[in-house]
Design an enzyme around this catalytic site. Sequence first.
Site, PDB file in Angstrom:
ATOM      1  N   ASP A  86     -11.239   2.278   3.524  1.00 48.22           N
ATOM      2  CA  ASP A  86     -11.439   0.829   3.440  1.00 48.22           C
ATOM      3  C   ASP A  86     -12.916   0.489   3.212  1.00 48.22           C
ATOM      4  O   ASP A  86     -13.239  -0.644   2.852  1.00 48.22           O
ATOM      5  CB  ASP A  86     -11.009   0.160   4.758  1.00 48.22           C
TER       6      ASP A  86
ATOM      7  N   GLN B  53      -4.991  -1.752   9.498  1.00 45.39           N
ATOM      8  CA  GLN B  53      -4.835  -3.073   8.887  1.00 45.39           C
ATOM      9  C   GLN B  53      -5.399  -4.154   9.811  1.00 45.39           C
ATOM     10  O   GLN B  53      -5.100  -4.191  11.001  1.00 45.39           O
ATOM     11  CB  GLN B  53      -3.349  -3.330   8.586  1.00 45.39           C
TER      12      GLN B  53
ATOM     13  N   LYS C   5       0.841  -1.209   0.000  1.00 50.26           N
ATOM     14  CA  LYS C   5       0.000   0.000   0.000  1.00 50.26           C
ATOM     15  C   LYS C   5       0.876   1.260   0.000  1.00 50.26           C
ATOM     16  O   LYS C   5       0.605   2.218  -0.716  1.00 50.26           O
ATOM     17  CB  LYS C   5      -0.956  -0.017   1.203  1.00 50.26           C
TER      18      LYS C   5
HETATM   19  N1  GUN Z   1      -6.972  -7.239   5.964  1.00 52.54           N
HETATM   20  C1  GUN Z   1      -7.236  -7.978   4.855  1.00 52.54           C
HETATM   21  N2  GUN Z   1      -7.749  -7.193   3.883  1.00 52.54           N
HETATM   22  C2  GUN Z   1      -7.798  -5.947   4.374  1.00 52.54           C
HETATM   23  C3  GUN Z   1      -8.222  -4.699   3.827  1.00 52.54           C
HETATM   24  O1  GUN Z   1      -8.688  -4.579   2.695  1.00 52.54           O
HETATM   25  N3  GUN Z   1      -8.094  -3.628   4.663  1.00 52.54           N
HETATM   26  C4  GUN Z   1      -7.616  -3.729   5.920  1.00 52.54           C
HETATM   27  N4  GUN Z   1      -7.554  -2.627   6.658  1.00 52.54           N
HETATM   28  N5  GUN Z   1      -7.222  -4.868   6.466  1.00 52.54           N
HETATM   29  C5  GUN Z   1      -7.307  -5.964   5.678  1.00 52.54           C
END
Ligand code: GUN
Length: 293
Positions: free
Chosen positions: A118, A95, A51
């Site tokens: 998200d 996350q 990211k």
């Molecule tokens: N864990 C697995 N996929 C995601 C996601 O798309 N966003 C976040 N914040 N955590 C995750």
Amino acid sequence: MLIDGKKVADDIKAEIAQTVAQMVAEGKKRPHLAAILVGHDGGSETYVAHKVKACEQCGFTSTLIRYEDDVTEEELLEAIARLNADADVDGFIVQLPLPRHISEQRIIEAIDYRKDVDGFHPVNVGRMSIGLPTFLSATPAGIMELLQRYDIPTRGARCVVLGRSNIVGKPVATLMMQKNQPGDATVTVCHSATVGIKEICREADIIIAALGSPGFVTADMVKDGAVIVDVGTTRVPDASRKSGFRLRGDVDFENVESKCSWITPVPGGVGPMTIVSLMKNTLLAARHDIYPA
Ligand code: GUN
């Protein structure tokens, strides 16, 4: 044939970078994405690193805030309050998964929904389910973008979603049934209590596999000419790799590939699209396209 998520993702990142360059030329600030990462889970470390790198490619500012596994819920809530109040931060993510002593739901609901890139906050989930403009959660949005860019017909198609997680299964089922293009499919959601999964899958024109069970979808479950979207990314031991593991999807790719019309590989399918969807949401947040300033 292969659906090349990596290539589509690279194309979209280049489009975003161009838009950002124009914004900066007009004297606007760069979009700014912040991420909170708790602990040292290998998968989460990798996702967050991707990211941060995608932010660089798009011309965004990024901030990574790290905590150890023993962080308290209180401390995390304080960090979220600071990001909510920080006018320079357009959007941020926490996350997942989080350590068990922290309530993920409480954390998600503490995020200002206008910065929830998200798309996990109940306001954004609710807006998605009634078809309003919103921050779509990244993996489902990435899947819809792939179906669109590859012109895969979905209207009236039978779509089977394997898995009912809040992050993928539920939202992608919602989007696939939405009166939209892509969308307008007849959707069946299968999960751990479903009876007769093989038979249900055999009827599917489109299978979206998001259970986290490596190789679950076998050739005998796939109709000739079906479209397969593989969301699985389980780390399996592989002594031939430097890392000691490789990523394996939820589909038995070797045996399924020849039966279907289109299939997403793992890696290089849905994964890169998930990251790019987050970048798209961050741009929407920076431009106040969903929620006016
Ligand atoms: N864990 C697995 N996929 C995601 C996601 O798309 N966003 C976040 N914040 N955590 C995750």
